[in-house]
Design an enzyme around this catalytic site. Structure first.
Site, PDB file in Angstrom:
ATOM      1  N   CYS A 159     -14.793  -4.179  22.455  1.00 41.36           N
ATOM      2  CA  CYS A 159     -15.783  -3.114  22.271  1.00 41.36           C
ATOM      3  C   CYS A 159     -15.908  -2.765  20.789  1.00 41.36           C
ATOM      4  O   CYS A 159     -17.009  -2.592  20.263  1.00 41.36           O
ATOM      5  CB  CYS A 159     -15.393  -1.877  23.063  1.00 41.36           C
ATOM      6  SG  CYS A 159     -15.246  -2.118  24.840  1.00 41.36           S
ATOM      7  N   ASP A 205       8.985   0.168 -12.359  1.00 40.95           N
ATOM      8  CA  ASP A 205       8.805   0.579 -13.745  1.00 40.95           C
ATOM      9  C   ASP A 205       9.998   1.477 -14.090  1.00 40.95           C
ATOM     10  O   ASP A 205      10.657   2.004 -13.191  1.00 40.95           O
ATOM     11  CB  ASP A 205       7.484   1.338 -13.890  1.00 40.95           C
ATOM     12  CG  ASP A 205       7.262   1.814 -15.309  1.00 40.95           C
ATOM     13  OD1 ASP A 205       7.502   1.031 -16.235  1.00 40.95           O
ATOM     14  OD2 ASP A 205       6.856   2.976 -15.482  1.00 40.95           O
TER      15      ASP A 205
END
Length: 1001
Positions: free
Chosen positions: A147, A658
């Site tokens: 659907c 980082d």
């Protein structure tokens, strides 16, 4: 202010070049995986010289979809419409998106296409950026992935539609479209043409307001209200639903504001009318409740009629009086047959009409879904029973009838769908909790001349405007994002940021809408409302993720496309096989039911095969799990931007960190200052601070704060930073010019017409600044102790060095060890020098270090790790991390970082806590495990149940599965999958005390 359902990550559609089309595909966070082919189609058209700038996109609610076959049906129906370029359907959200050319096809044609496919459609909503709108629509009737695919396919191919996504779990569809090419009514029509129910939920148009009006008691009241609206300046058009009291107003925001509009209506009505802004979530919730209630009413109606059938079939034959009445012949049939025929006919064609309508539209559109199976199975039972009655009346040979099988089958299917709708509603609990954080009303302070407060009044929180001064009582929720202008208090922000400790708030402190004021009264000035608010953006990210499709969903979509034809084929083989077996004497007649034939015996097996097969469970396996997981993540401070990111994170092999602001606290402080020139310390610090005052880098802020403290003995701000703007206006800093920030190196500018350089060795080397040996030794000592050495040169000569320390986050080492236990390899990549990088890495336990890496180089490191097919995650917080976040398979932005970093990432860690990196990966693994379990259950159910229904074990067990029992199994299978996904709500994030117990998966 109550949050919008949209984020602000969409860009305007201008059309005309392939690059523009590519860009708009890339920023569409809600695009499902099959957008790519459609994008290629559009690019091809551009290369051929065809204009696609006039394409329109609509979003529609589709009602009636029950499985993946339904969505595929709707999508196929739309794709077959001439002029439709792209369509996508989300089964759980009952939503479809369609892109089409309005010169070739109209919205009404698209709506009819969906309706012709057997579903109902309705336009949901629209949103405007600069050149496009985004509308959200409810789509009713979707039951499986087919659907969803069907509705999406229809919507995406509509001209003017830029993006369309439909989600089964929320029964919502989102369409971004060009309002000059297509409108919301066309989108609703497209959904309805696909056979689903669609309606507008909300629009991001700034000139549209949906209100609930109290006080309309009769026709005269309605006429009075319409007269008021007609006379009001700035009102362009309006639509009043006199029954529900819902008022939709389109107005000119340059003439009248939304609050002035509401005030004007109430004042002109002399207080007779009370208006309340309707939240889109309120409208959506009412639709969801209405759909569940409708399904419940259907089930109860069917049950009420099925109970007499049960008594007629099972109980009454054992009671002499009732048995005599039932066998009493009335015309050609007995009274019992008349009663059963009448009762079942009502169930079959009145209550069960929805199955026939949806099945017919699906078949007419060349697709199949669960409704086809239900309609086929019940019809076979019903019409065989009718045929048996008529045959008996003519020949006198009475075969058994199976009216009860048809009735009970429909009853159990409706029960299953009702339970499924309730279970699916539970999957959005996290979203509902986020929405409920926003208060319904706010206290607006009115100001007189000179800014003096002269009064206060209560207003709808949805009518707050930027610049409003609001009063917040102790214990009340902050109504919007803003800044405190009076008072002090502590605010509980845990529901938004996940931080459990209340945060102190004073004048000029920022506050977040939806958080709770703990103690003192506050006056605040609203700065961000609507979709700009933090809570609104959080909700938008969660909604975006829930609307998206995970790649693993491709499997369900493929199975859904072939499921129903395969089941029908198996049913036919079952019918033919048992019939031939009976004809050749392969099994004894004792197996046959009383007065039954080989055909009847075979037919019952065949019907059971048809109705026991369930495509819905497969279609719900992924979207329900993704929906629950994204909600759970949000409540734990981890925002996931899509199903794709959620799936990728489970197989992360490398996590790149980082250093500054990620592994460290980002609260750098100057610990050492040494001047290597004739300058005194004060002169040196003034010079460096003047140069760094224009920089936003954490090290620069630390230097400025240190210099200010040196000169004035001032305390820095709470987070260790100072206000650079205030510093520049304070008079103690020197004037600068030609400022340049050099990523990975430092900064340079002119002070007193002389060049000053502040940065690392690379910056000095590039500018031919000599570093003496004793200075180099001093810098090396700083770096080996984990500090960053900042070298300062002025007028071509080195003048000093500053040592800056950034303390590690307390959880950094433990998180690194936890990742190693999970089989994930942590790597630190930083622009800092090798000595500092190695010192920090050693302290947290990271062995693999890459130092002195430029921002672009971080992305290169990621790509090198990806060459062998490994999945790489990147964790960062700054603008210089955004290229790496975008290059990584899974980008994780620290929530306290920059907007650019958050935009480029797939995950946003709201708490700025590295522990959430483990949470993100762990939640992904748990979710994928749950999805696989869902698939295993759904596949195992069909693999086991279909042979049982076909009678494979009948020769051994002598037990035939009745069609009604098969229908009950089918109905409950999808409910079981949804309940399985709901178990993710019990997820508990790993704590620092237990994280090391995590093992490799």
């Amino acid at each position: 202010m109550a949050p919008s359902r949209r984020d602000l990550q969409l860009t305007p559609v201008t059309g005309g070049s392939s690059s523009q089309i590519s860009d708009m595909e890339e920023v569409g966070l809600l695009d499902s995986y099959h957008n790519e082919a459609n994008a290629d189609d559009i690019l091809t058209k551009i290369e051929e010289g065809r204009d696609v700038s006039g394409l329109r996109k609509i979003q529609v609610g589709v009602t009636g979809m029950t499985c993946a076959a339904c969505s595929n049906s709707v999508e196929a129906a739309l794709m077959n419409v001439n002029g439709v370029f792209k369509a996508s359907v989300a089964l759980l959200q009952n939503r479809a998106d369609v892109v089409f050319d309005p010169n070739l096809v109209k919205e009404e044609d698209i709506k009819e296409a969906i309706e012709d496919a057997g579903f109902e459609a309705e336009i949901l909503a629209e949103e405007q950026t600069q050149a496009t709108l985004v509308g959200q629509f409810t789509i009713g009737g979707m039951t499986c992935a087919a659907c969803v695919n069907s509705v999406e396919g229809i919507l995406r191919d509509l001209p003017g539609v830029k993006r369309a996504v439909v989600a089964l779990s929320t029964s919502l569809g989102e369409v971004e479209y060009d309002p000059n090419v297509i409108n919301k009514d066309d989108i609703v029509n497209a959904i309805e043409d696909a056979g689903f129910e669609g309606s507008l939920v909300q629009s991001n148009q700034q000139d549209k307001l949906v209100l609930r009006v109290d006080g309309i008691l009769n026709e005269l009241d309605a006429q009075v209200l319409e007269g008021i609206l007609t006379r009001l300046n700035g009102v362009r058009q309006f639509r009043l639903d006199r029954i529900s009291g819902e008022l939709e107003v389109v107005f000119d925001p340059e003439v009248v504001s939304s609050r002035s509009l509401v005030d004007g209506i109430e004042e002109d009505g002399f207080g007779k009318f009370k208006l309340r802004v309707m939240s889109p979530y309120e409208r959506l919730s009412s639709k969801d409740t209405g759909e569940a209630s409708n399904m419940f009413r259907r089930f109860i109606s069917s049950l009420v009629l099925s109970i007499p059938l049960f008594f007629i079939q099972v109980i009454c034959p054992h009671i002499a009086l009732f048995d005599a009445l039932l066998v009493w012949r009335c015309g050609p049939f007995m009274m019992g047959d008349w009663l059963k025929w009448a009762l079942v006919s009502v169930i079959q064609f009145v209550i069960g009409k929805r199955f026939y309508v949806a099945a017919w539209r699906a078949l007419r559109n060349g697709s199949t879904n669960m409704d086809v199976l239900v309609a086929l199975g019940t019809s076979a039972s019903y019409f065989y029973s009718v045929g048996a009655l008529l045959y008996g009346a003519v020949t006198g040979f009475w075969s058994p009838t199976y009216f009860d099988a048809s009735a009970m089958l429909i009853t159990f299917v409706l029960l299953g769908k009702y339970l499924e709708s309730l279970a699916k509603g539970k999957t959005s609990d996290a979203m509902k909790k986020l929405v409920q954080l926003t208060p319904a009303t706010a206290i607006l302070l009115t100001e007189g001349k000179g800014g003096k407060l002269v009064g206060e009044r209560e207003i709808d929180a949805l009518l707050i405007q930027p610049g409003d001064t609001l009063k917040v009582h102790p214990g009340a929720k902050i109504p919007a994002d803003g800044v405190v202008v009076w008072g002090s208090s502590y605010v509980n922000e845990s529901m938004v940021t996940g931080e459990s400790v209340p945060v102190s708030k004073e004048v000029d402190s920022p506050v977040i809408g939806g958080t709770i004021n703990m103690h003192g009264a506050l006056h605040m000035k609203a700065t961000k409302v609507g979709s700009d608010a933090v809570l609104s953006q959080i909700i938008s990210l969660v909604e975006t993720a829930q609307m998206s499709k995970a790649p693993i969903q491709k499997f369900a979509d493929y199975v859904a496309s072939i499921f129903v034809p395969v089941v029908i084929t198996l049913a036919l083989f079952t019918l033919v096989g048992w019939s031939i077996g009976g004809a050749v004497g392969a099994y004894p007649d004792e197996w046959l039911p009383e007065n039954g034939t080989h055909f009847v015996f075979s037919l019952m097996f065949s019907i059971s095969v048809v109705v026991i097969a369930c495509p819905c469970a497969l279609g719900l396996a992924t979207p329900t799990a993704v929906m629950v997981a994204t909600g759970v993540g949000a409540t734990n401070g981890v925002l996931i931007k899509g199903g794709d990111a959620l799936e990728k994170a489970h197989k992360v092999k490398y996590v790149i960190f980082d250093k500054t602001g990620t592994l460290t606290q980002g609260k750098a402080t100057v610990t050492t200052t040494k001047v290597f020139s004739e300058m005194d310390r004060g002169e040196f610090l003034t010079l460096v601070a003047s140069a760094e005052a224009s920089s936003e880098h954490p090290l620069a802020k630390a230097i400025v704060a240190y210099a200010r403290h040196f000169h004035f003995f001032d305390e820095s701000t709470e987070d260790g930073e100072t206000n650079n703007k205030d510093l520049q206006n304070s008079g103690w800093l020197l004037d600068t010019s030609d400022f340049s920030a050099l990523p990975g190196k430092g900064i340079q500018c002119l002070v007193n017409e002389k060049m000053i350089l502040v940065g690392n060795r690379k910056l000095m080397s590039e500018n031919a600044i000599n570093i003496p040996d004793h200075v180099e030794k001093f810098v090396e000592d700083l770096e080996e102790s984990g500090k960053t050495g900042v070298i300062v040169a002025y007028n071509g000569k080195l003048v000093g060095v500053m040592g800056i320390a950034d303390p590690l986050k307390r959880e950094a080492a433990l998180v690194v060890e936890g990742l190693l236990r999970m089989g994930v390899r942590p790597i630190m990549v930083t622009g800092d020098n090798w000595r500092t990088a190695r010192a920090v890495a050693k302290e947290v336990g990271i062995e693999d270090v890459r130092a002195e890496v430029m921002p672009a180089g971080k992305a290169d490191v990621i790509r090198s790790l990806q060459k062998d097919g490994s999945t790489v995650a990147m964790v960062g917080d700054g603008i210089n991390d955004s290229p790496a976040l975008a290059a990584a398979d899974v980008g994780m932005a620290i929530g306290a970082g920059t907007d650019v970093a958050i935009e480029a990432a797939d995950y946003v860690l709201m708490r700025n806590n590295l522990e959430d990196v483990i949470t993100a990966i762990d939640l992904s693994r748990k979710t994928l495990t749950r999805i696989r379990l869902n698939y295993v259950f759904a596949m195992a159910y069909n693999v086991v149940s279909i042979p049982i229904a076909a009678g494979v074990f009948f020769p051994v067990l002598r037990v035939q599965l009745p069609p009604w029992a098969a229908g009950a199994c089918m109905a409950l299978s999808s409910v079981s999958v949804v309940c399985s996904s709901l178990l993710l709500r019990r997820y508990k994030k790993p704590r620092l005390t237990t994280v090391l117990k995590i093992t490799t998966e």
